[in-house]
Each structure stands twice: as structure tokens, then as C-alpha cells.
Design a protein around this motif. Sequence first.
Motif, PDB file in Angstrom:
ATOM      1  N   MET A  13       0.781  -1.206  -0.074  1.00  0.00           N
ATOM      2  CA  MET A  13       0.202   0.126  -0.131  1.00  0.00           C
ATOM      3  C   MET A  13       0.786   1.299   0.080  1.00  0.00           C
ATOM      4  N   ILE A  14       1.954   1.219   0.655  1.00  0.00           N
ATOM      5  CA  ILE A  14       2.805   2.329   0.851  1.00  0.00           C
ATOM      6  C   ILE A  14       3.259   2.950  -0.387  1.00  0.00           C
ATOM      7  N   ALA A  15       3.519   1.939  -1.185  1.00  0.00           N
ATOM      8  CA  ALA A  15       4.402   2.211  -2.505  1.00  0.00           C
ATOM      9  C   ALA A  15       3.385   2.860  -3.385  1.00  0.00           C
ATOM     10  N   GLU A  16       1.827   2.246  -3.358  1.00  0.00           N
ATOM     11  CA  GLU A  16       0.851   2.811  -4.147  1.00  0.00           C
ATOM     12  C   GLU A  16       0.345   3.888  -3.884  1.00  0.00           C
ATOM     13  N   LEU A  17       0.535   4.332  -2.533  1.00  0.00           N
ATOM     14  CA  LEU A  17       0.087   5.648  -2.062  1.00  0.00           C
ATOM     15  C   LEU A  17       1.057   6.721  -2.670  1.00  0.00           C
ATOM     16  N   GLY A  18       2.602   6.363  -2.414  1.00  0.00           N
ATOM     17  CA  GLY A  18       3.645   7.362  -2.813  1.00  0.00           C
ATOM     18  C   GLY A  18       3.190   7.611  -4.320  1.00  0.00           C
ATOM     19  N   LEU A  19       2.920   6.532  -5.214  1.00  0.00           N
ATOM     20  CA  LEU A  19       2.882   6.647  -6.622  1.00  0.00           C
ATOM     21  C   LEU A  19       1.523   7.796  -7.020  1.00  0.00           C
ATOM     22  N   ALA A  20       0.599   7.243  -6.182  1.00  0.00           N
ATOM     23  CA  ALA A  20      -0.599   8.100  -6.435  1.00  0.00           C
ATOM     24  C   ALA A  20      -0.541   9.508  -6.301  1.00  0.00           C
ATOM     25  N   ALA A  21       0.316   9.820  -5.048  1.00  0.00           N
ATOM     26  CA  ALA A  21       0.661  11.340  -4.539  1.00  0.00           C
ATOM     27  C   ALA A  21       1.264  11.828  -5.856  1.00  0.00           C
ATOM     28  N   LEU A  22       2.423  10.899  -6.266  1.00  0.00           N
ATOM     29  CA  LEU A  22       3.137  11.734  -7.394  1.00  0.00           C
ATOM     30  C   LEU A  22       2.377  12.057  -8.524  1.00  0.00           C
ATOM     31  N   TRP A  23       1.388  11.107  -8.922  1.00  0.00           N
ATOM     32  CA  TRP A  23       0.637  11.756 -10.163  1.00  0.00           C
ATOM     33  C   TRP A  23      -0.211  12.886  -9.709  1.00  0.00           C
TER      34      TRP A  23
ATOM     35  N   GLN B  81       0.668  20.906  -4.584  1.00  0.00           N
ATOM     36  CA  GLN B  81       1.656  20.232  -5.518  1.00  0.00           C
ATOM     37  C   GLN B  81       2.869  19.678  -4.450  1.00  0.00           C
ATOM     38  N   GLY B  82       3.365  20.953  -3.710  1.00  0.00           N
ATOM     39  CA  GLY B  82       4.393  20.807  -2.769  1.00  0.00           C
ATOM     40  C   GLY B  82       4.483  19.843  -1.616  1.00  0.00           C
ATOM     41  N   ILE B  83       3.223  19.826  -1.217  1.00  0.00           N
ATOM     42  CA  ILE B  83       2.729  18.854  -0.057  1.00  0.00           C
ATOM     43  C   ILE B  83       2.769  17.642  -0.283  1.00  0.00           C
ATOM     44  N   LEU B  84       2.015  17.304  -1.635  1.00  0.00           N
ATOM     45  CA  LEU B  84       1.777  15.958  -2.234  1.00  0.00           C
ATOM     46  C   LEU B  84       3.118  15.112  -2.639  1.00  0.00           C
ATOM     47  N   CYS B  85       4.297  16.121  -3.009  1.00  0.00           N
ATOM     48  CA  CYS B  85       5.406  15.625  -3.514  1.00  0.00           C
ATOM     49  C   CYS B  85       6.254  15.269  -2.262  1.00  0.00           C
ATOM     50  N   VAL B  86       6.296  16.023  -1.249  1.00  0.00           N
ATOM     51  CA  VAL B  86       7.003  15.815   0.056  1.00  0.00           C
ATOM     52  C   VAL B  86       6.345  14.332   0.442  1.00  0.00           C
ATOM     53  N   PHE B  87       4.927  14.216   0.565  1.00  0.00           N
ATOM     54  CA  PHE B  87       4.579  13.158   0.824  1.00  0.00           C
ATOM     55  C   PHE B  87       4.973  11.912   0.389  1.00  0.00           C
ATOM     56  N   SER B  88       4.827  11.906  -1.014  1.00  0.00           N
ATOM     57  CA  SER B  88       5.397  10.987  -1.874  1.00  0.00           C
ATOM     58  C   SER B  88       7.063  10.634  -1.566  1.00  0.00           C
ATOM     59  N   PHE B  89       7.797  11.235  -1.392  1.00  0.00           N
ATOM     60  CA  PHE B  89       9.224  11.319  -0.860  1.00  0.00           C
ATOM     61  C   PHE B  89       9.189  10.634   0.296  1.00  0.00           C
ATOM     62  N   LEU B  90       8.376  10.876   1.201  1.00  0.00           N
ATOM     63  CA  LEU B  90       8.410  10.329   2.593  1.00  0.00           C
ATOM     64  C   LEU B  90       8.047   8.711   2.542  1.00  0.00           C
ATOM     65  N   MET B  91       6.917   8.471   1.512  1.00  0.00           N
ATOM     66  CA  MET B  91       6.481   7.160   1.278  1.00  0.00           C
ATOM     67  C   MET B  91       7.886   6.503   1.071  1.00  0.00           C
ATOM     68  N   LEU B  92       8.645   7.008   0.076  1.00  0.00           N
ATOM     69  CA  LEU B  92       9.756   6.059  -0.354  1.00  0.00           C
ATOM     70  C   LEU B  92      10.692   5.784   0.727  1.00  0.00           C
ATOM     71  N   VAL B  93      10.935   6.919   1.557  1.00  0.00           N
ATOM     72  CA  VAL B  93      11.738   6.825   2.597  1.00  0.00           C
ATOM     73  C   VAL B  93      11.373   5.597   3.732  1.00  0.00           C
ATOM     74  N   TRP B  94      10.121   5.915   3.791  1.00  0.00           N
ATOM     75  CA  TRP B  94       9.500   4.611   4.826  1.00  0.00           C
ATOM     76  C   TRP B  94       9.746   3.433   4.083  1.00  0.00           C
ATOM     77  N   LEU B  95       9.485   3.014   2.679  1.00  0.00           N
ATOM     78  CA  LEU B  95       9.855   1.891   2.148  1.00  0.00           C
ATOM     79  C   LEU B  95      11.166   1.208   2.495  1.00  0.00           C
ATOM     80  N   PHE B  96      12.081   2.342   2.424  1.00  0.00           N
ATOM     81  CA  PHE B  96      13.537   1.948   2.780  1.00  0.00           C
ATOM     82  C   PHE B  96      13.844   1.513   3.937  1.00  0.00           C
ATOM     83  N   VAL B  97      13.144   2.294   5.053  1.00  0.00           N
ATOM     84  CA  VAL B  97      13.232   1.940   6.326  1.00  0.00           C
ATOM     85  C   VAL B  97      12.592   0.855   6.687  1.00  0.00           C
TER      86      VAL B  97
END
Lengths: 176, 647
Positions: free
Chosen positions: B1-11, B46-62
Motif C-alpha cells: 500500500m505504501i508504494a501505491e500511496l506514494g505513486l498516487a501522490a506523485l501522479w 503540489q509541494g505537499i503531495l510531492c513531499v508526502f510521496s518522497f516520505l513514502m519512499l523513505v518509509w519503504l527503505f526504512v
Amino acid sequence: MKGWRFFLPLALFAAFVGVAGYQLTQPKAEFVESAMIGKPMPAFEMRAASPDRPGLSLADLKDGRPKLLNVWASWCVPCAAEAPQLATLQAQGAPIVGVAIRDRPEDVAAFLARYGNPFERIGADDMSELQLSIGSSGVPETFVVDGQGVIRYQHIGDIRAEHVPLLLGKLREAGA
Amino acid sequence: MIAELGLAALWLAAALAALQLVAGFLAVRQGEGDLAALVRPAAVVQGILCVFSFLMLVWLFVRTDLSVKLVAMNSHSDKPLIFKLAGSWGNHEGSMLLWVTVMSAAGALIAFVERRLPERTMQATLAAQGFVALGFYAFLLFSSNPFERLPVPAVEGNGLNPLLQDIGLAFHPPTLYLGYVGLSVAFSFAVGALLTRQVTPEFARAMRPWVLGAWIFLTVGITAGSYWAYYELGWGGWWFWDPVENASLMPWLAATALLHSASVLAARDALRAWTIMLGVVAFSMSMIGTFLVRSGILTSVHAFAVDPERGSFILALLAIYIGGALAVFGLRAGSVAEGEKFSAVSREGALVVNNVLLSAILGVVLLGTLYPLLTEAMGVRVSVGPPYFDPVGAVFVVPMLLVMMVGPLLRWRGDRLARINKLAAVGFVGVLAGLLLAILLGAGVLPTIGLALGIGLAIASLLPLRGRNVRRLPLATWGMVIAHLGVAVALLGMASESAFSEEKLAAVKVGESASVGPWQVTLAAVDPVAGPNWTALEGVMLASYGGGSLTELHPQARSFWSPPQETTESALVTRWNGQLYAVLGKAADGERWQVRLWWKPFVTLIWYGGLMVALGGLLALVGRVREDLRRRYVQRKAGERRMDLAQ
């Protein structure tokens, strides 16, 4: 017209895009070659990397016979992957010399015992000095060096089965 | 789900960038309308969504989620947490996401706080920012999706390139990115101002903090990168003129020039077209640098994630953005070029000369970096290195340093050289003293020039403080003094390192000693040691400076197993007057060990100088922002008073 000078940056940039675009469409192998191609090998002298093969120096490369110079290391996984291709090349008569990068004699011996030893000579490049001076930035890489010690070709990455005829061809071009 | 949330935010963020572009463009064309009100909110969300998307990626790595391709390729469950975090940007996809995140966050910030510019210019600026962001979103979504799932989750990850597994380097790319992307704001400002023909001192003042901020990050990034290369690569050098290094130096040079010309525009309403041009060029250099490094078009010792297909994508982006901006510049610059006149001998005059010289140095570096590419197109392969960069660069650096000595002493608009003759003489004496010192110590040609100019510039940098109340001096002036002094300090470090370094390569048995310069170094032991994901041979060396007390050093030769790679951990002893640098090589013949030692007098000044330059920038930034806030406060008060009077 006075305003033309404001278009100069655009013109310069267009030239850059043109050259860069042209280079990108060239086959990859064309532009990852060493800047040392066509140049003589620098003088060097390396101790033997393993007890059962002699070390390597510039004089060994200038003995009139074109050779493959394989830059590798026992700690490098792609080097293990290319070992069968090196064996094939040797079986087809290609003289091969090795340069072991930052390696330990016991590891070199273990690697050769496991994956075979196609090398006539193996020099130890403990500080990557020779490697850097011939424009190689990783392992494995393979150079075609002619009988006078001039670099003729560089192959970056592991040698796959499809590269064997190519390397043999380059070796022939170099006078073998 | 996390990855999908990140991708959706990016779109979604990409969609908002498109909205920002269209609404901004229409607002600029048609004046105020319903759409105009959408531009700022779109940028913020747009800025908030993109930051959210990046945080999702960080979370996946953690969490080391190995069902995500990027994590499986670049991380490993054995890795220390800090490097898992760094893993999220230590690769192509993640770093591109970080890039667009910083950019959209900066866009959101401008939309939120920037009220000085005319609203139309602001909308044009945000439209430009949305346009640039859109290209990068497209790049991520169509060619480098960081959230791509694997059909079958991996059992274990690949790990992070061991060379990057270093705390300094983990934070090096984000620092540089903050710099690169900060320049994208300057780019958008320049395009916005061109589109609405509003190139004013107000515009320069609005843009300046962004340029300063970006420039500070670039300065810190370059300084840190140089120190990293110095201690991690184990060759004892601190600058290699590698394409990757040049890629960060070129935007820095352009930003330095931009900073100075923006000051002229802000203070004197001159150099309008030139400032706009540098705004476009500075960000173009960031993008060209990224392109050169990422496309594999030039080979570099430390380029990673190289891919010609992606190179074509970036080249297309370059062509659209830079080409577009330069075309607008060509069409519009003529109508904004007029500004205030000034005499050649003046602060402005000196800044113009400095700008021309900085641009020439930029040209030298750019040419050297691209030259192999150009000649290759003609079928000749060459490599370009220090033999080209050092002397050719010096041709422009030397006069620039001389202008730096005089410029800050001159008054705005017009001055007489006679007024500063005495002051200039002080700096000149410094140059002579340095020259004499260098000749006595027997330095080479370039180091001698470096030492002489370094001492001269150090003295001259402090002269603007003379006769002024230092407690009431504006912070921006302090910033200038410290930054210029930092250049002198770094220059002295470079000259000293190249003139006086001593090197010793020895093969010693355990218990034996080698000496280099004033140092006596004994190899006490060689022991195996193990880290979280590596093993190493560690040398224990005892070093004594001039027969004094002993210091222990622990250089290592490390082997990582995932992926397999060897790295050299040099050991350093830092004294006030220089560094001892030790590297442990391999066993030479059973008993002996190869040991490489360097004594580098005053080498640390290079990086202290770099940090001083950044500190100077920071002081100037704080000073400028405070000044702006005060001005805004005074204006508001004045407004209120007028309202009171009217009632």
C-alpha cells in the motif's frame, strides 16, 4: 539588427544539444572507451599476484605478441561470471595476462583454483595505480594490447559469450 | 500500500503542476481571472503531495520492503538505519524524486511567502516552475518509477554501493540537490520576469535570498564532496577535475556571478539582461551537469546509475527548458536591457569585471568537460585533466582575485582610484610578502602565485572593515568580508598543499618505521576487524611529530560483501599546521606491508576556507531576510498611519 546578440546563448546551447544528441545515438560501446586507446601503456612493474604465475611489467607486453589484458579481482562477482569466456578465449589461442586489483595472494589462488587460470602472468595492482592510468574505472575490464604495448581496444564489464568472437577479431586486427 | 500511496501522490502532484502551468499561463495572458486565484494554492498543494510521496519512499527503505524493485536493488536488511535512509536517495530513481521534491517544496514556499513581486510576474514565475516540475514528473512516472513493484519479492536486497556507505557521502547529494534545485527557483523567477518584462530592483531583491540559499548549499556540498574524495578514495588528492565534480562546480560559478550581478541590480538597477541571463544559465548548468553525469555520455570515476536511454529523456527536457528559456531571453532581453549608467571605476564596474571573469572560468570548465565529447564527434579521443584546467583556469582566476581585492573598497556609481591607492598598497604589500615567502620556500609557479595572492586577498578582504563601527556593520557586509576571506584561506590551503606536500611509499614489517616530513610512523600491528557488513585489515600505526608524543592511527582496507567491493579507509592526524595521511596497502611479500604516507602542510585550510565562504553566504542571507522583514514592517506601519490620518 542590434538584438541578435541576445540569441547567441541559444545558438551555443543548440550546438551543445546537437553534439550531445548525436553522441547519445551512437552505439554505447563507442563512447565508453578509454581515452588511452591508441596510446602506449605507461611504464609499470608489478609483483606476482599469485605464487604460480610471474608478475607483469611493461616489457612483458612489448614482446611482439598482441595480448588480452584482463583487469579483475577475486572479490568481484562479474569476474567469476566471465571466467568461462576467458577459458574459451585461451582455448582459441588468445594470450591473456591479468592484473589483480587490490587483492590478497591467498584469495587470488583460491579464485584461480575454483574458476580456472587462463593467465600467463598476473600482476598485483594494490593501489589501482595501473588501472587508473589506463583509464579503467571498474572490474572486470579487458584491454587488447598489441605487440608493442599500445592499447588497441577496451571492453568494459564482464565478457559474455557473444563478445568472444569480437575480442578475437580485435586481437587479430592488432596483429595476432 | 505504501508504494501505491506514494505513486498516487506523485501522479496527483504532476496533475497539479499541469494545472499550475495552464492557470498561470492563462492568468498572465488574460490578466486577472478566476484561474489566477488557483495558481498559488496549486503550487502549495503540489509541494505537499510531492513531499508526502518522497516520505513514502523513505518509509519503504526504512522497512526494507523487498517487494519494491528500487529497495531490493539498493538496500539490504543488514544495513545500518542511517544508510537505509540514505539508500532512498543514493540511486537514480530516488535521487530524481528527491530533486523534484525539493523543487516543488521550494515552489510551494514561494507561493506561500513571496509578496513583493507584481502578482502577474509571480504567476508567470509559478507557471514556469510548474512547467519545469512537470517534465521531471513525466521523467519519474514514465521512465524511472521509484515505486515499481517486483513480480516476486526479493529474498534479500542488493545493498548500497559501499563507496556511498559513508556518513559524509550519504548527506552529500541532498546538500548539492538543495543547491541545484534552489537555482531552479532563480530560473523560474528569471523566466517570469522576462515574460512580464518586470526586471526591477524589487525582482532582484526577491530572487536574491533563493540564489543565496542555493549557493550556500552548493558551497557546502562542493566542500564536503572534496573532503570526501580526499579521505575516502585514498589517493590523497582533493580535486580531480572529474566530470562529476565539474558538474557541481559549474552551477556554483554561475550562481556566484548571479549573486554579484543581482546585487548590482538590487542596489543600482543596472545589469538587467545580464542578471536574467545568469539566472537562466545557473540552473541550466545544474541540468547539464545532471545530464552529463546520468547519461553515461562522459565516463567518470564516480558516476553511478548511468543509462543512455534516460540520457535521451533528460536531453529532451534540457532542450525544452533551457532552449525555451534562452529563446524567450533572445526575444525579450532587448526590451529590458536598459538600466542605470555607471562609470567604469566603481563598485558596479568591479562587479561587472568579476562577472565576466567568473563567466570565463565557467567557460573554461565547461569547455574542458565537454571537449572529449566534441572531439569524439570528430573521431578523436582525448582526455582533459589538470594539465589543461590548472593553467588555463589560472589565466582568469588570477585577475579575478586581483579584482576581488579592489572591488569591495570602491564606492557605487563612480569613484576615483586615487582614493583607494593607499588601501590597495596594503594589499599589494601582502602580495609581495607572499611572493617572497613562496620563493624562499621554493614553491612552483602556480603555488607561488597562489600563496602571494592568498596573503594579499586575506589582507584586502579585511580592509572594508577599516574605519567602520564593526558593531553596526550590516550583516550582509560581514558576509562579504568573511566569504572573501574564506576564498583567501582556501587558496592558501590549495597552494600550500601543492607546494609543500611530501609523500612516502614504504614496505615495512610490523615494528618497523617510515618517515615523511617531520613525522616518524611505526607500524605496530595489522589486525583483522569486522563491521556490520564488511571485514577489514586494520593497521595500527604510531605516529610522532618531530619526536613528540605518539598518536595512534587506524587505516583500513575494507571488503564489503554485498555488493562485493573493496574500499580504502585512510587514517588522518590533523594538526594546526597540516595533516598526516596514511593508507594501508596489501602485504608486499608475506612479511612486509605497503604503507603510503603523506604530510600535507595546511591542507585543511582548503575546507575551512570553503566553510567560511558558506558561512559568509549564510550571514548575508540572514541579514537580507531581516532587512526585508524590517522594510515590510515599516511599510505596514506607514500604511496604518495613513489609514489613521484618513479617518
